[in-house]
Design a protein around this motif. Structure first.
Motif: not given
Length: 108
Positions: A16-44
């Motif tokens: 549940i935490a991983a899915v919610l973080v992935a969705v939040a990271t997708a929104v973060w990348v959609a708004v601000a751009g950037g690399d999904f993988t590194s931002r997902l790592g930071i958010a996790l």
């Protein structure tokens, strides 16, 4: 049997935490751009640390220790039940720490 229930609860919380973080990271990348993988790592790592620290009700109960002592009440005890098997240490070890480790692996 309790071990299996605890591990199943930890797996459910992790997913549940991983899915919610992935969705939040997708929104973060959609708004601000950037690399999904590194931002997902930071958010996790951030969510794993937060779950490790606040996975139990200890922090919310510490604020009431003074007033409870003033009125002569004993500290609150966590009663068994509510469907939870994992304690705060279990949530840290089996949910928070794996989230942090996966986050570190995604950043490197």
């Amino acid at each position: 049997m309790t071990v299996v229930r605890g591990l199943r609860e930890a797996l459910l919380l992790f997913v549940i935490a991983a899915v919610l973080v992935a969705v939040a990271t997708a929104v973060w990348v959609a708004v601000a751009g950037g690399d999904f993988t590194s931002r997902l790592g930071i958010a996790l790592m951030v969510v794993g640390a937060l779950l490790g620290v606040t996975g139990d009700l200890t922090l919310s109960r510490m604020g009431m220790l003074g007033p409870s002592a003033t009125f002569g009440l004993a500290p609150e005890r966590e009663e068994a039940g509510g469907g939870r098997v994992l304690t705060g240490v279990g949530i840290f070890l089996f949910v928070g720490l794996p989230l942090i480790l996966v986050g570190v692996l995604l950043i490197t």
